[in-house]
Design an enzyme around this catalytic site. Sequence first.
Site, PDB file in Angstrom:
ATOM      1  N   ASP A 209       0.812  -1.203   0.000  1.00 36.12           N
ATOM      2  CA  ASP A 209       0.000   0.000   0.000  1.00 36.12           C
ATOM      3  C   ASP A 209       0.853   1.264   0.000  1.00 36.12           C
ATOM      4  OD1 ASP A 209      -2.527  -1.398   2.270  1.00 36.12           O
ATOM      5  OD2 ASP A 209      -2.116  -1.730   0.152  1.00 36.12           O
ATOM      6  N   GLY A 210       2.037   1.201   0.564  1.00 39.12           N
ATOM      7  CA  GLY A 210       2.898   2.388   0.623  1.00 39.12           C
ATOM      8  C   GLY A 210       3.270   2.903  -0.752  1.00 39.12           C
ATOM      9  N   ASN A 309      -4.334   9.233   2.376  1.00 42.06           N
ATOM     10  CA  ASN A 309      -4.804   8.551   3.571  1.00 42.06           C
ATOM     11  C   ASN A 309      -5.343   9.526   4.606  1.00 42.06           C
ATOM     12  OD1 ASN A 309      -4.644   5.831   3.137  1.00 42.06           O
ATOM     13  ND2 ASN A 309      -2.765   5.500   4.278  1.00 42.06           N
ATOM     14  N   ASP A 339      -3.874  12.907  22.559  1.00 39.18           N
ATOM     15  CA  ASP A 339      -2.678  12.736  21.752  1.00 39.18           C
ATOM     16  C   ASP A 339      -2.777  13.439  20.414  1.00 39.18           C
ATOM     17  OD1 ASP A 339      -1.341   9.418  22.591  1.00 39.18           O
ATOM     18  OD2 ASP A 339      -1.370  11.335  23.637  1.00 39.18           O
TER      19      ASP A 339
END
Lengths: 472, 434
Positions: A209-210, A309, A339
């Site tokens: 996917d990268g 993404n 966070d």
Amino acid sequence: MEDEPPSRKAEEGSLSKRSQRQQERQGKLPRRRKEVKRSLRRPDCPEHLLGGSVHWLPEHPGSEASASVEDTAESCPKRWDRCRRGHFLHGPYPATHFGPKACVLPNPTSVMHIQDPASQRLTWSKPPLNVLVIRKIRDETLLEPFKELCRFLVEEKHLMVYVEKKVVDDGSLMRDDSFSAFRNQLCTFREGFDDISDCIDLIICLGGDGTLLYASSLFQGSVPPVMAFHLGSLGFLTPFKFESFRTEVDKVFEGNAAIILRSRLKVKVVKGTFQRNEQLLSAQENGILPHNHINNEAGKITLQLQVLNEVVVDRGPSSYLSNVDLYLDGRLITSVQGDGVIVSTPTGSTAYAAAAGASMIHPNVPAIMVTPICPHSLSFRPIVVPAGVELMITLSPDARNTAWVSFDGRKRQEIQHGDSIKITTSCFPVPSICCHDLVYDWFDSLAQCLHWNVRKKQTRLTDASDSSETEN
Amino acid sequence: MIINSIIILGLFLKLQLLIYFARVGNTLDYLCESVSLSKGFGSNVSTNSETLSSFSSRTAPLRTQSLHGPSPVTTFGPKACMLKNPKAVMHIQDPASQRLTWNKPPKSVLIIKKIRDTSLLQPFKELCIFLTQQKNMIVYVERKVIEDPAIANESFVSIKKNICTFREDYDDISNCVDFIICLGGDGTLLYASSLFQESVPPVMAFHLGSLGFLTPFNFDTFQSQVTQVIEGNAAIILRSRLEVKVVKEYRENGSVEEMSLVTNGNKTMQYQVLNEVVVDRGPSSYLSNVDLFLDGHLITTVQGDGVIVSTPTGSTAYAVAAGATMIHPNVPAIMITPICPHSLSFRPIVVPAGVELKIMLSRDARNTAWVSLDGRKRQEIAYGDSITITTSCFPVPSICFRDPVNDWFESLAQCLHWNVRKKQSHLSSEEEEF
């Protein structure tokens, strides 16, 4: 005798025609005749009102509000079909007449015409000549497939193949004699130096996917179609199996491949001029900011990016809670303490956002998902908003530290007081070529990649007469 | 297209003027007026934008594209583009700019009031008096509402004469009502939806206590607000519904027969649902075991207490209790959420609105399942029966108080206290230490 179905679909194409037809039917009751069990009666009404302009039910039976009926074979499927004719992936056309007198004001300037996602097909205006091959570096298993693919594209398809410099400068490839033979037929480019955005007709991705995220980062405007192969297990964005790459590539060249347009987010980082003065706070109503505080003409746009993404805003190396304000269409909706926060596309909903506890959205749903990361609040559920909104993230005035933002995991930078990040859906999606079925491919990858709802199945009871409901 | 560019040019010039005026005073009024005038919305644009309850087209000021998202560019790189298929083109009206209009002035109103709530009696009376006497409208109410003993006192007898009653499940009023007013909570809207199984008249819902999800209007100023709506000046949000078909197989002597091709003998029930369809294990203690099909493909089996298939409107109802994310009503989607699934990996999913879902009892199920539609019409599902769900073409048009986006976030904050907590204070010292 079935009356003409109230055609509320836009097959005719114009809203005004429909409202005319509806007006013609005023006074007639467009009902199907069904077998009814109860006789219908007029609602009780005082006599003196009967003469008014109220529509009474005629004597013959009409339809009922909700009842279990024995449907005749003709009326049931027909009614189903009537709605199914408008069966687009975004849902059927909503009926625009509400009751006998109300309808939606037709507004032609705000009507969009888009192709139904389930019927989107690729076509070539000229045959493709330049192919970009993206291969994950530092993965030994990909070298052989990469060589086979390049050889096929250069020698059999006579295409110009582009690769990134680091990909071909790999040590083991340099040592391979058969490869060096056609190595000089490949075009190389250097990431960050050479701009190939107008040179590429098709992209082929190998290795996960990268590689698709990388492809998306290279093309900040229109993106050529992407064909992504998986070599090991099925990935979310990599539907094709490498073993049959020759036939698959041939099919794509013929045209008519099904494509799914994965929407991206258009992100702008604006430095410096956002402020929330106390005087102006009191002049606002319900947190809607006055115009000049949102339109930062004086602010400098330091970065404009397309993101496939998600955009992640977090606390960076600081141990303090991050404290960012989230604005939607100019209105402050909440403050995220924790966070950080993730603003993602449907494609990204199965990435970091899934780890942060969000639901998973099918890529064909036009939406943006906002998910908090470890929020220090018991009530911060992720939300899904329509794709057309404009979000803005700024550091809260009370924040104890700065925040850090990253885009698809890259270009990480610090956000100070006064900076703002503006996010909306981009008009440049990534067209991914589908392997089997546009809608159904996604569920396959959910099952394979995330083992979605995979568990040992409970067996049935063998004794058929066991109807005890008190024991497990 | 020339007209469009003139409109855009005009809008641009007005925005420039605005930016100039913005530095002088409160800009919101100027902005709204200019946006409304240049977009050419309905004829009754109110220029009085001081009151909160005004309907002046206070659409989100800065959105330059449709709420649905931008139209995607259909050329990909220098040589590829999308094959044009004119038969499959969707025409999508921007949801944020949908406004109500009347073909003829409305004459009949249905008032839905929650029964067994004494605090609603006075407001109900005021509303009836206003509508019958000042607006000369015909008011419909359900018989149980009028027969409430608390209503049967002196002042109300005179009003009763001018009200039409109907009985739920006996009288069909689907074509008699021009618009609906709901008093007293989200349940009244579900009730309104159940009465209209096809086209639904516009619904205006008031809250009397605290703000509700589906009830954006405050009752205190009802006269002006109802008047505005009757005049035709209102933004609406189309809340999609699900069209549900429950097909029960024909059974003889308790044994399951094969599905016959002719639908004779199979009982089919069709219903429109505004919130959600819940399939659960009923009174049984066994896990429910249902198969979920999407467009004919089996996607998963739900083992646990059950599954919820909901609309975006319903995503803030039972589904949120089951752990789903909350979806804005303008997103065209269907949400699938499991209830207490016996699996570590069953995350809720959101699918496009146009798909067709089917739920059937699994072959290995140890018990039957029970289905309920918006909490009503509960019935048993045995092996061989099926529940088919898709998005309906008959949405519920809810009249917005301000605009669809604002209203929803307002109700998230007020009803669910979304992300409300004590805020961490600023450090007063200049030196920060990690």
